[in-house]
Design an enzyme around this catalytic site. Sequence first.
Site, short mmCIF file in Angstrom:
data_model
loop_
_atom_site.label_atom_id
_atom_site.label_comp_id
_atom_site.label_asym_id
_atom_site.label_seq_id
_atom_site.Cartn_x
_atom_site.Cartn_y
_atom_site.Cartn_z
CE1 TYR A 18 27.58 32.03 42.22
CE2 TYR A 18 25.34 31.57 42.94
CZ TYR A 18 26.63 31.97 43.24
OH TYR A 18 26.96 32.31 44.52
CB SER A 19 22.22 26.97 40.50
OG SER A 19 21.57 28.03 41.13
CB ALA A 20 25.07 24.16 37.01
CG MET A 78 41.34 30.77 39.55
SD MET A 78 42.66 29.54 39.65
CE MET A 78 43.78 30.36 40.79
CG ASP A 91 26.91 44.54 52.15
OD1 ASP A 91 27.91 43.79 52.11
OD2 ASP A 91 26.77 45.42 53.01
CB THR A 92 29.98 41.82 47.30
OG1 THR A 92 29.11 41.04 46.46
CG2 THR A 92 30.40 40.96 48.47
CG ASP A 93 31.04 47.28 45.28
OD1 ASP A 93 30.26 47.63 46.20
OD2 ASP A 93 32.19 47.74 45.15
CG ASN A 140 35.82 34.16 48.12
OD1 ASN A 140 34.68 34.25 48.56
ND2 ASN A 140 36.45 35.19 47.56
N1 LIG Z 1 27.69 38.27 47.34
C1 LIG Z 1 26.71 37.41 47.49
O1 LIG Z 1 25.53 37.78 47.58
C2 LIG Z 1 27.00 35.94 47.63
C3 LIG Z 1 25.94 35.10 47.99
C4 LIG Z 1 26.20 33.72 48.12
C5 LIG Z 1 27.48 33.24 47.88
N2 LIG Z 1 28.48 34.10 47.51
C6 LIG Z 1 29.80 33.53 47.22
O2 LIG Z 1 30.81 34.28 47.86
C7 LIG Z 1 32.00 34.24 47.07
C8 LIG Z 1 32.51 35.66 46.84
O3 LIG Z 1 31.49 36.42 46.24
P1 LIG Z 1 31.60 38.00 46.11
O4 LIG Z 1 30.22 38.55 46.03
O5 LIG Z 1 32.55 38.50 47.13
O6 LIG Z 1 32.27 38.13 44.64
P2 LIG Z 1 33.02 39.39 43.97
O7 LIG Z 1 32.92 40.58 44.84
O8 LIG Z 1 32.50 39.47 42.58
O9 LIG Z 1 34.53 38.92 43.95
C9 LIG Z 1 34.92 37.89 43.10
C10 LIG Z 1 36.41 37.66 43.25
O10 LIG Z 1 36.81 36.64 42.31
C11 LIG Z 1 37.85 37.16 41.47
N3 LIG Z 1 37.71 36.60 40.12
C12 LIG Z 1 36.77 36.88 39.19
N4 LIG Z 1 36.97 36.20 38.06
C13 LIG Z 1 38.11 35.47 38.26
C14 LIG Z 1 38.86 34.59 37.44
N5 LIG Z 1 38.51 34.31 36.18
N6 LIG Z 1 39.99 34.03 37.96
C15 LIG Z 1 40.37 34.30 39.23
N7 LIG Z 1 39.70 35.14 40.04
C16 LIG Z 1 38.58 35.71 39.57
C17 LIG Z 1 37.66 38.67 41.49
O11 LIG Z 1 38.87 39.36 41.28
P3 LIG Z 1 39.43 39.81 39.84
O12 LIG Z 1 38.31 40.50 39.13
O13 LIG Z 1 40.57 40.71 40.21
O14 LIG Z 1 39.87 38.55 39.19
C18 LIG Z 1 37.22 38.89 42.94
O15 LIG Z 1 38.34 38.96 43.79
C19 LIG Z 1 31.62 33.49 45.79
O16 LIG Z 1 32.02 32.15 45.89
C20 LIG Z 1 30.12 33.59 45.75
O17 LIG Z 1 29.52 32.53 45.05
C21 LIG Z 1 28.26 35.43 47.38
#
Ligand SMILES: NC(=O)c1ccc[n+]([C@@H]2O[C@H](COP(=O)([O-])OP(=O)(O)OC[C@H]3O[C@@H](n4cnc5c(N)ncnc54)[C@H](OP(=O)(O)O)[C@@H]3O)[C@@H](O)[C@H]2O)c1
Length: 300
Positions: free
Chosen positions: A194-196, A92, A230-232, A118
Amino acid sequence: MKAIGRVLCATGIVAGLIAFFWKDPFIPENLSGARVLLTGASAGIGEQMAYHYARFGAEIVLTARREAVLQKVMEKCLTLGAKKIFYIPADMSSPSEPEKVVQFAVQKLGGLDYLVLNHIGMTHFQMWTGDVEYTRWLMQVNFFSYVALTTAALPTLEKNRGSLVIVSSLTASFLAVSILSFPGKIPTPFTTSYSATKFALDGFFSSLRHELIMQKRNVSVTLCILGLIDTDTALQNTRGKVHISASPAPEAALAIIRGGATRVQEVFYPWWLQQVCCLWVLFPTNRGQVLRSYYNYSSP
Ligand SMILES: NC(=O)c1ccc[n+]([C@@H]2O[C@H](COP(=O)([O-])OP(=O)(O)OC[C@H]3O[C@@H](n4cnc5c(N)ncnc54)[C@H](OP(=O)(O)O)[C@@H]3O)[C@@H](O)[C@H]2O)c1
Ligand SMILES: *[C@@H]1O[C@H](CO)[C@@H](O)[C@H](O)[C@H]1NC(C)=O
Ligand SMILES: *[C@@H]1O[C@H](CO)[C@@H](O)[C@H](O)[C@H]1NC(C)=O
Ligand SMILES: *[C@@H]1O[C@H](CO)[C@@H](O)[C@H](O)[C@H]1NC(C)=O
C-alpha cells in the site's frame, strides 16, 4: 523535552492566530454545476464526498465495482440536490477500464472540472508475506489506473481549467513541510505494498504538477494526506493492531473537496498531521521506535 514543549507551544500559538485571522477562500456555491468524476464512490470517504458534492449542486459521475451500491449512493445524492448524476461500474484492476470511464463521464456531462481519484484495491494490514503478485496487482489498481484516468481526462480538464485531486495517506508522503520547506516522509509498518503505491502517486503527481505549471497548462494538482479515518474497511483492518484514534469520514471528505476547490497543493487531514510531520523531521532520534510503539505486535 523542553525544546519539544517550546516548539509545540509555538506552533500551537501560530496555528491559533492563523485560524483566527484566516479568511476561508472556499466558496461552496462555486461547486454548483461543477462536473465531477469521482472514483471509489460506493463506500467510505468516496461515498461521503459524493454526498457533499451533491449538496453543493455538482454534476457527478460515480464509479466503483459494485453496481447495486452505486445505485443506492446515486439515489441518495439525488435527494441531496445533485444537479445531474450517473454511475458506471468498473474494476480498476483492468487496464482498459480507466479510459472507458473517462469517456463515459465526458459524454454524459459534456466535460470535466474535477477528477477525484480515491479508490484503492483490497489492503491487507499485515507484515510482508512475500506475495509479489499481490503487490503487482495493487500497483495496477492504486497507481497505474490513476495515471491512465489522468491521461484520459487531462485534455478536458485543461480546457476547463480544472483540478486533479489525489487521495493519499500519511503512510506514504514526501512532505514539503511548508514553513520549513524540509522534505520528509513517515513510513509505517504493516503497509508495504500500500505504501509503495502511495509513494508512487506522490512521485508521479508532484512531478506532473511542475510540468503543468512549466507548460502554463492551468490544471491544479491537489495531493491529500490523510491520517486514520473511521471507514468500515480501515477500522476492520486496524482493529487491535494500532493504537491511534480514527477521524470522521464526512469531515475528511469535506477537507478533500475544499482543497480541490481552492486549488491548494496539499491537504492535511486531520489538521495536526502537518505538526506531526514537522516534529518527525525536527527530531530524528528514536522516532522509529516511538512510531512502532503505536502498533500492537508480539513476535512469536
Ligand atoms: N480510511 C483510512 O483510514 C484512510 C487513511 C489514509 C488514506 N485513505 C485513503 O482514502 C481513500 C479512500 O479510502 P476508504 O477508507 O474510504 O476506502 P474504502 O471504504 O475501502 O472504499 C474503497 C472504494 O474503492 C472501491 N474499489 C475497491 N476496489 C476497487 C477496484 N478494483 N476497482 C475500482 N474500485 C474499487 C470500493 O468500491 P467497490 O468495492 O464497489 O469497488 C470503494 O468505493 C483511499 O485512497 C485511501 O488510501 C484512507
Ligand atoms: C465564485 O463565486 C462567486 C460568487 O458566488 C464569484 O464572484 C466568483 O467569481 C466565483 N469564483 C470562481 C473561481 O468561479
Ligand atoms: C487558473 O484557473 C483558475 C480557475 O479558473 C483561476 O482562478 C486562476 O487564476 C488561473 N491561473 C492562471 C495562472 O491562469
Ligand atoms: C494485541 O493483539 C493481540 C493478538 O495479536 C490481542 O489479543 C490483544 O487484545 C491486542 N491488544 C490490544 C491492546 O489491542
